[in-house]
Design a protein around this motif. Structure first.
Motif, short mmCIF file in Angstrom:
data_model
loop_
_atom_site.label_atom_id
_atom_site.label_comp_id
_atom_site.label_asym_id
_atom_site.label_seq_id
_atom_site.Cartn_x
_atom_site.Cartn_y
_atom_site.Cartn_z
N ARG A 145 -2.57 4.26 9.69
CA ARG A 145 -2.54 2.85 9.33
C ARG A 145 -2.39 2.69 7.82
O ARG A 145 -2.19 3.68 7.10
N SER A 146 -2.46 1.44 7.37
CA SER A 146 -2.20 1.14 5.96
C SER A 146 -3.32 0.33 5.33
O SER A 146 -4.04 -0.40 6.03
N THR A 196 -3.95 -1.78 1.31
CA THR A 196 -3.47 -2.09 -0.02
C THR A 196 -4.66 -2.35 -0.94
O THR A 196 -5.48 -3.23 -0.66
N THR A 223 2.57 3.67 -2.74
CA THR A 223 3.43 3.01 -3.72
C THR A 223 2.57 2.21 -4.69
O THR A 223 1.77 1.38 -4.25
N GLU A 263 -10.29 2.62 8.01
CA GLU A 263 -9.00 2.50 8.69
C GLU A 263 -8.72 3.78 9.45
O GLU A 263 -9.20 4.86 9.10
N ASN A 267 0.26 3.82 2.83
CA ASN A 267 0.76 3.85 4.19
C ASN A 267 0.49 5.20 4.83
O ASN A 267 0.26 6.20 4.15
N ASN A 268 0.54 5.22 6.15
CA ASN A 268 0.36 6.47 6.90
C ASN A 268 -0.87 7.24 6.40
O ASN A 268 -0.79 8.42 6.05
N GLN A 281 -0.30 0.48 -2.62
CA GLN A 281 0.00 0.35 -1.20
C GLN A 281 -0.09 1.75 -0.58
O GLN A 281 0.62 2.66 -1.01
N ARG A 301 4.15 8.17 0.77
CA ARG A 301 3.21 7.36 1.55
C ARG A 301 2.59 6.24 0.71
O ARG A 301 2.34 5.15 1.22
#
Length: 131
Positions: A16-17, A19, A69, A12, A84-85, A82, A67
């Motif tokens: 971007r993210s 999971t 979770t 990635e 993110n960033n 999760q 960022r």
């Protein structure tokens, strides 16, 4: 057979993210704290995040706070991370692990930072973050 299986890794771009999922089998997931660890190229394994039984508490290393979770769905025997960033420094193999029962009452329900306090590990899922 006690087992944890991670998935969701991949390549990635920064910002971007992704999971990650960790599916448990062979034991009752809701009874245990579950940790996410990672090992980057040439680095030692480090704890990233952990969630206690029933979601009573969760922890994060400073570099991922705000960022990442962590969450859990015990009905699906799954713990999620999760992310993110994403940053290039997040690159590594990510592992989930089950908190070890030590004989101290209910200790296995809670989190610990020491990888030695976890007894069941998944095979890992690779996360690569680069432009």
């Amino acid at each position: 057979q006690l087992q944890l299986v991670e998935s969701g890794g991949g390549l990635e771009q920064p910002g971007r993210s992704l999971t990650l999922s960790c599916v448990a089998s062979g034991f009752t997931l809701r009874m245990f704290g579950i940790g996410w660890f990672r090992q980057g190229p040439g680095k030692e394994r480090e704890g990233v995040s952990c969630i206690a039984s029933a979601g009573l508490s969760d922890t994060y290393i400073d570099s991922v706070k705000g960022r990442f979770t962590i969450s859990r769905d015990d009905a699906k025997n799954t713990v999620y991370l999760q992310m993110n960033n994403l940053e290039p420094e997040d690159t590594g193999t990510y592992y989930c692990a089950r908190r070890r029962a030590t004989g101290v009452y209910n200790e296995h329900r809670f989190c610990a930072s020491d990888p030695g306090m976890y007894d069941v590990w998944g095979q890992g899922t690779l996360v690569t973050v680069k432009a």
